[in-house]
Design a protein around this motif. Structure first.
Motif, short mmCIF file in Angstrom:
data_model
loop_
_atom_site.label_atom_id
_atom_site.label_comp_id
_atom_site.label_asym_id
_atom_site.label_seq_id
_atom_site.Cartn_x
_atom_site.Cartn_y
_atom_site.Cartn_z
N THR A 61 0.84 -1.20 0.00
CA THR A 61 0.00 0.00 0.00
C THR A 61 0.87 1.24 0.00
OG1 THR A 61 -1.70 -1.18 1.25
CG2 THR A 61 -1.84 1.22 1.22
N GLU A 62 0.47 2.23 -0.77
CA GLU A 62 1.20 3.49 -0.85
C GLU A 62 0.29 4.63 -0.40
OE1 GLU A 62 3.33 6.34 -4.25
OE2 GLU A 62 3.10 4.18 -4.59
N THR A 63 0.87 5.52 0.39
CA THR A 63 0.15 6.71 0.84
C THR A 63 0.97 7.93 0.49
OG1 THR A 63 -0.90 5.53 2.68
CG2 THR A 63 -0.83 7.92 2.82
N ILE A 64 0.33 8.88 -0.18
CA ILE A 64 0.98 10.14 -0.55
C ILE A 64 0.28 11.27 0.18
CG2 ILE A 64 1.57 11.73 -2.42
CD1 ILE A 64 1.54 9.38 -4.33
N VAL A 65 1.05 12.06 0.91
CA VAL A 65 0.52 13.26 1.57
C VAL A 65 1.11 14.46 0.84
CG1 VAL A 65 0.28 14.54 3.72
CG2 VAL A 65 0.38 12.04 3.76
N MET A 66 0.24 15.37 0.37
CA MET A 66 0.68 16.50 -0.43
C MET A 66 0.15 17.80 0.15
SD MET A 66 -0.14 14.88 -4.18
CE MET A 66 1.08 15.88 -5.00
N ARG A 67 1.01 18.81 0.10
CA ARG A 67 0.59 20.14 0.54
C ARG A 67 1.13 21.17 -0.44
NH1 ARG A 67 2.20 22.49 6.40
NH2 ARG A 67 4.30 22.43 5.47
N PHE A 68 0.27 22.13 -0.78
CA PHE A 68 0.64 23.19 -1.71
C PHE A 68 0.65 24.54 -1.01
CE2 PHE A 68 -1.55 19.94 -4.20
CZ PHE A 68 -0.62 19.67 -5.18
N ARG A 69 1.56 25.39 -1.46
CA ARG A 69 1.52 26.80 -1.09
C ARG A 69 1.27 27.57 -2.37
NH1 ARG A 69 6.62 28.47 1.80
NH2 ARG A 69 7.47 28.88 -0.27
N VAL A 70 0.19 28.33 -2.40
CA VAL A 70 -0.25 28.94 -3.64
C VAL A 70 -0.39 30.45 -3.49
CG1 VAL A 70 -1.48 26.85 -4.32
CG2 VAL A 70 -2.70 28.64 -3.10
N HIS A 71 -0.50 31.13 -4.64
CA HIS A 71 -0.77 32.56 -4.68
C HIS A 71 -1.58 32.87 -5.93
CE1 HIS A 71 2.75 32.28 -7.36
NE2 HIS A 71 2.21 33.33 -7.98
N GLY A 72 -2.13 34.05 -6.00
CA GLY A 72 -2.92 34.46 -7.16
C GLY A 72 -4.25 35.04 -6.73
N ASN A 73 -5.17 35.17 -7.67
CA ASN A 73 -6.47 35.74 -7.36
C ASN A 73 -7.61 34.74 -7.50
OD1 ASN A 73 -6.63 35.39 -10.09
ND2 ASN A 73 -7.24 37.50 -10.58
N ALA A 74 -7.28 33.45 -7.66
CA ALA A 74 -8.31 32.43 -7.84
C ALA A 74 -9.09 32.20 -6.54
CB ALA A 74 -7.68 31.12 -8.30
N ARG A 75 -10.41 32.15 -6.65
CA ARG A 75 -11.27 31.85 -5.50
C ARG A 75 -11.66 30.37 -5.47
NH1 ARG A 75 -11.43 36.89 -6.81
NH2 ARG A 75 -11.85 38.52 -5.27
N GLN A 76 -11.47 29.70 -6.58
CA GLN A 76 -11.65 28.26 -6.67
C GLN A 76 -10.59 27.70 -7.59
OE1 GLN A 76 -15.61 27.19 -7.87
NE2 GLN A 76 -16.52 27.74 -5.91
N ALA A 77 -10.19 26.48 -7.33
CA ALA A 77 -9.21 25.82 -8.19
C ALA A 77 -9.40 24.32 -8.05
CB ALA A 77 -7.78 26.22 -7.81
N ALA A 78 -8.74 23.57 -8.91
CA ALA A 78 -8.84 22.11 -8.85
C ALA A 78 -7.57 21.50 -9.39
CB ALA A 78 -10.04 21.62 -9.66
N TRP A 79 -7.31 20.28 -8.99
CA TRP A 79 -6.20 19.54 -9.58
C TRP A 79 -6.57 18.08 -9.70
CZ3 TRP A 79 -4.28 15.90 -6.18
CH2 TRP A 79 -4.32 16.20 -4.80
N ILE A 80 -5.83 17.38 -10.55
CA ILE A 80 -6.10 15.97 -10.81
C ILE A 80 -4.81 15.18 -10.64
CG2 ILE A 80 -5.74 16.32 -13.28
CD1 ILE A 80 -7.72 14.03 -13.77
N MET A 81 -4.94 14.00 -10.04
CA MET A 81 -3.78 13.14 -9.84
C MET A 81 -4.09 11.73 -10.32
SD MET A 81 -1.65 12.32 -6.39
CE MET A 81 -0.21 11.25 -6.42
N PRO A 82 -3.36 11.21 -11.29
CA PRO A 82 -3.55 9.82 -11.71
C PRO A 82 -3.03 8.86 -10.65
CG PRO A 82 -2.37 11.12 -13.37
CD PRO A 82 -2.35 11.90 -12.10
N VAL A 83 -3.75 7.77 -10.42
CA VAL A 83 -3.33 6.74 -9.46
C VAL A 83 -3.56 5.37 -10.08
CG1 VAL A 83 -3.68 8.08 -7.35
CG2 VAL A 83 -5.61 6.89 -8.35
N PRO A 84 -2.69 4.40 -9.79
CA PRO A 84 -2.80 3.09 -10.45
C PRO A 84 -3.97 2.24 -9.98
CG PRO A 84 -0.99 3.10 -8.87
CD PRO A 84 -1.47 4.52 -8.97
#
Length: 364
Positions: A61-84
């Motif tokens: 089993t694999e566990t990935i913990v991710m954290r982002f630090r972001v900037h800009g004027n976006a009030r909503q955003a999204a991202w996608i991550m492929p997983v096997p």
């Protein structure tokens, strides 16, 4: 065959809508987005200042913990991550990254130098201190799960039902892109699944800024893999910082188009505690911290697959250099003063001796 080709094309096209603004929306991205892609609405912009990722793998089993630090004027955003395989998604512990940073902190050593440098007297000229430096059954499952986790709207998706995925995209206001669709083809061919995350804070009028709450993604995997292929879409230099907790030291099988990965820490953690234990358990574990630079992201040609290597320990050493002093006085001044004193004494001695010789009367 023609129908299969058409369906595959629709799948790729619809999936790639999640990447609609990967290049147009990111403001000077500097960190490798192993998550896949960060996207937002056409009229808004978001930039990723830093991505931190920690991975735990126990062989199954694999566990990935991710954290982002972001900037800009976006009030909503999204991202996608492929997983096997099918993934579970929960919120991560923000303290995990501080705990790993403390465990992998460089060793500081002091190193003295003798002769003064440009920032030392008498060369400083009074300038002051310088600055420190799994496949879906029947092939027709679309949205297999959806949860609200804090500020995140998480949808777990498959690549076999473009209509269901398209509905999700339209409901969240994303427009279809017109290029770069082939980047998702390897994942569709391998029948990977996807974790799509929409960041929707409760305060809708406040732009996304600073460190976001970490997300924890867990899936079955017989090998340790870190998705990186979609980072090839970036237009600026990328940097990957990755912390790995496993039974042994782990390193990438290949540089996948970047510079050679640099190990900044390797060591055994005999008693994991706090957030590290919450991720990896309380049994002994090996921590490997990697950094890799990608000067030309377009050359990234695969995901990272990591392999077990010898458990050679390593810790960076930072030398803090200081001018050698004795009782607060620079050693070079004391040495110079002592040398001057010796020369002066020798000069006096030779002068006195010469005078005495001149005074001695010659024999009759």
């Amino acid at each position: 065959m023609r129908g299969t080709h058409t369906t595959t094309t629709r799948i790729l096209t619809t999936l790639f809508a999640l990447l609609a603004l990967q290049l147009g929306s990111l403001v000077a991205p500097a960190w490798a987005c192993g998550c896949g892609a960060m996207v937002t609405r056409p009229e808004e912009r978001i930039g990723v200042d830093q991505e931190q990722s920690a991975v735990h793998w126990d062989g199954r089993t694999e566990t990935i913990v991710m954290r982002f630090r972001v900037h800009g004027n976006a009030r909503q955003a999204a991202w996608i991550m492929p997983v096997p395989r099918r993934a579970d998604v929960t919120l991560g512990d923000p303290g995990l990254f501080d705990a790993i940073e403390e465990l992998a902190a460089p060793e500081e050593r002091e190193r003295s130098y003798f002769w003064p440098r440009e920032d030392d007297w008498p060369f400083d000229s009074g300038r002051g201190d310088a600055a420190s430096v799994g496949a879906a059954p029947g092939g027709s499952v679309g949205v297999v799960g959806r949860e609200r986790l804090g500020p995140f709207d998480v949808a777990r998706l498959t690549a076999t039902d473009p209509d269901a995925l398209g509905d999700w995209l339209h409901a969240n206001g994303f427009r279809l892109p017109d290029r770069l669709t082939p980047e998702l083809r390897p994942y569709v061919d391998r029948r990977w699944e996807y974790v799509a995350v929409r960041l929707a804070p409760e305060q809708k009028d406040v732009p996304l800024y600073g460190e976001l709450t970490p997300l924890r993604i867990t899936f079955a995997s017989s090998e340790l893999v870190y998705p990186m292929r979609l980072s090839r879409l970036a237009e600026t230099r990328q940097t990957l910082d990755l912390s790995i907790l496993a039974a042994h030291r782990m390193e990438p099988r290949s540089p996948i188009g970047g510079e050679h990965p640099e190990v900044t820490f390797s060591g055994r953690i005999d008693r994991p505690e706090g957030p590290v234990a919450a991720l990896a358990g309380d049994a002994p574990v090996h921590l490997t911290v990697l950094r890799q630079r990608f000067p030309e992201p377009s050359r990234i040609d695969d995901d990272h697959v990591l392999r077990t290597v010898a458990d050679t320990p390593y810790r960076q050493v930072i030398h803090r250099e200081r001018l050698l002093t004795v009782a607060g006085i620079p050693a070079w001044i004391l040495t110079a003063a002592a040398g001057a004193a010796v020369i002066a004494a020798l000069t006096v001695f030779l002068t006195v001796r010469a005078n005495r010789r001149r005074r001695v009367p010659s024999a009759a």
